[in-house]
Design a protein around this motif. Structure first.
Motif, PDB file in Angstrom:
ATOM      1  N   LEU A  34      -2.388 -10.043  -0.868  1.00 61.03           N
ATOM      2  CA  LEU A  34      -3.029  -8.826  -0.397  1.00 61.03           C
ATOM      3  C   LEU A  34      -2.512  -8.417   0.983  1.00 61.03           C
ATOM      4  N   CYS A  35      -2.108  -9.385   1.799  1.00 63.09           N
ATOM      5  CA  CYS A  35      -1.481  -9.054   3.088  1.00 63.09           C
ATOM      6  C   CYS A  35      -0.198  -8.256   2.864  1.00 63.09           C
ATOM      7  N   LEU A  36       0.581  -8.663   1.868  1.00 64.10           N
ATOM      8  CA  LEU A  36       1.825  -7.943   1.591  1.00 64.10           C
ATOM      9  C   LEU A  36       1.555  -6.585   0.978  1.00 64.10           C
ATOM     10  N   ARG A  37       0.531  -6.500   0.153  1.00 65.52           N
ATOM     11  CA  ARG A  37       0.171  -5.192  -0.388  1.00 65.52           C
ATOM     12  C   ARG A  37      -0.206  -4.239   0.737  1.00 65.52           C
ATOM     13  N   ARG A  38      -0.984  -4.727   1.680  1.00 62.44           N
ATOM     14  CA  ARG A  38      -1.397  -3.846   2.768  1.00 62.44           C
ATOM     15  C   ARG A  38      -0.204  -3.433   3.626  1.00 62.44           C
ATOM     16  N   ALA A  39       0.726  -4.350   3.861  1.00 68.06           N
ATOM     17  CA  ALA A  39       1.916  -3.996   4.639  1.00 68.06           C
ATOM     18  C   ALA A  39       2.703  -2.890   3.943  1.00 68.06           C
ATOM     19  N   HIS A  40       2.711  -2.916   2.621  1.00 67.98           N
ATOM     20  CA  HIS A  40       3.385  -1.853   1.868  1.00 67.98           C
ATOM     21  C   HIS A  40       2.617  -0.541   1.971  1.00 67.98           C
ATOM     22  N   ASP A  41       1.298  -0.617   1.806  1.00 74.26           N
ATOM     23  CA  ASP A  41       0.474   0.596   1.826  1.00 74.26           C
ATOM     24  C   ASP A  41       0.367   1.199   3.216  1.00 74.26           C
ATOM     25  N   GLU A  42       0.382   0.344   4.233  1.00 77.96           N
ATOM     26  CA  GLU A  42       0.233   0.783   5.629  1.00 77.96           C
ATOM     27  C   GLU A  42       1.353   0.159   6.456  1.00 77.96           C
ATOM     28  N   PRO A  43       2.564   0.739   6.400  1.00 77.44           N
ATOM     29  CA  PRO A  43       3.718   0.132   7.073  1.00 77.44           C
ATOM     30  C   PRO A  43       3.518  -0.122   8.562  1.00 77.44           C
ATOM     31  N   GLN A  44       2.802   0.762   9.269  1.00 79.75           N
ATOM     32  CA  GLN A  44       2.593   0.541  10.697  1.00 79.75           C
ATOM     33  C   GLN A  44       1.753  -0.707  10.941  1.00 79.75           C
ATOM     34  N   TRP A  45       0.796  -0.951  10.068  1.00 79.56           N
ATOM     35  CA  TRP A  45       0.011  -2.187  10.142  1.00 79.56           C
ATOM     36  C   TRP A  45       0.933  -3.397   9.985  1.00 79.56           C
ATOM     37  N   GLY A  46       1.832  -3.319   9.000  1.00 80.46           N
ATOM     38  CA  GLY A  46       2.760  -4.418   8.776  1.00 80.46           C
ATOM     39  C   GLY A  46       3.707  -4.625   9.936  1.00 80.46           C
ATOM     40  N   ARG A  47       4.206  -3.534  10.514  1.00 83.13           N
ATOM     41  CA  ARG A  47       5.126  -3.657  11.651  1.00 83.13           C
ATOM     42  C   ARG A  47       4.422  -4.233  12.867  1.00 83.13           C
TER      43      ARG A  47
END
Length: 215
Positions: free
Chosen positions: A89-102
């Motif tokens: 789910l962490c990776l899903r969120r990084a995909h859905d919200e790229p700024q969060w992932g960055r």
């Protein structure tokens, strides 16, 4: 105040974006106001000043992510399955919200406030799995295991953000390899890492209810 206003959510998102893009823990009032699409006075009214803004944003990001994971994983008893799903789910969120992932990739290893991302739900699932005999590491190795997992998650997020892999591919492999490293048999780790994911409130407004910037 019982929740975050629209302006506070805009400021929060803008702060994450600026910190993530610049890799620096400082922004000016003018920069933040422009990125958030609000007046300078709105920044002052909600923050007072920008001292401590980075730590506030990082701490809220960690708390908010753990709240989402707790909600998503409710009713799932196996700690190994919970851990695997949380990583995916962490990776899903990084995909859905790229700024969060960055933001997480830039500061996840250095910002003390962000360590709560790993010391929340993931740590609870590690403790539970160890107590039930699901994992093969020693209790005194917990900090090393957390370091290994956090580094693996951040590396996988980079591959997703760069388009090298989809979040589903990277997440499934991440979960499988982490579980194998923790002591599960390869066949079981493979099966767990491919289980359907629960509902997850990715893309919700920030900050979470009750977690607002100090006036």
């Amino acid at each position: 105040m019982t929740g975050a206003s629209g302006a506070q959510r805009q400021i929060y998102r803008a702060a994450i974006q600026l910190f993530a893009e610049r890799g620096a823990a400082h922004v000016s009032v003018s920069e933040l106001a422009q990125a958030a699409g609000v007046a300078r006075g709105t920044i002052y009214n909600n923050l007072g000043d920008l001292s401590g803004l980075f730590d506030i944003v990082a701490r809220q990001l960690a708390v908010e992510m753990n709240e989402r994971l707790v909600e998503a994983l409710t009713g799932i008893d196996d700690p190994a399955l919970r851990l695997a799903m949380g990583l995916r789910l962490c990776l899903r969120r990084a995909h859905d919200e790229p700024q969060w992932g960055r933001f997480l990739c830039r500061f996840g290893c250095s910002a003390a406030a962000l360590q709560e991302v790993w010391r929340g739900q993931p740590l609870a699932d590690l403790h539970a799995g160890l107590a039930r005999g699901r994992y093969a590491f020693r209790e005194d190795q917990l900090d090393s295991v957390l370091g290994f997992i956090s580094g693996a998650v951040l590396g996988a997020i980079v591959t997703v953000l760069e388009g090298a892999r989809t979040w589903r591919e990277a997440g499934a492999d991440l979960a499988e390899l982490v579980l194998i490293a923790l002591g599960l048999k390869r066949e079981e780790a493979l099966a767990i890492s491919r289980r359907p994911l629960p509902e997850f409130s990715s893309g919700a407004a920030f900050p979470p209810q009750g977690k607002v910037f100090p006036a």
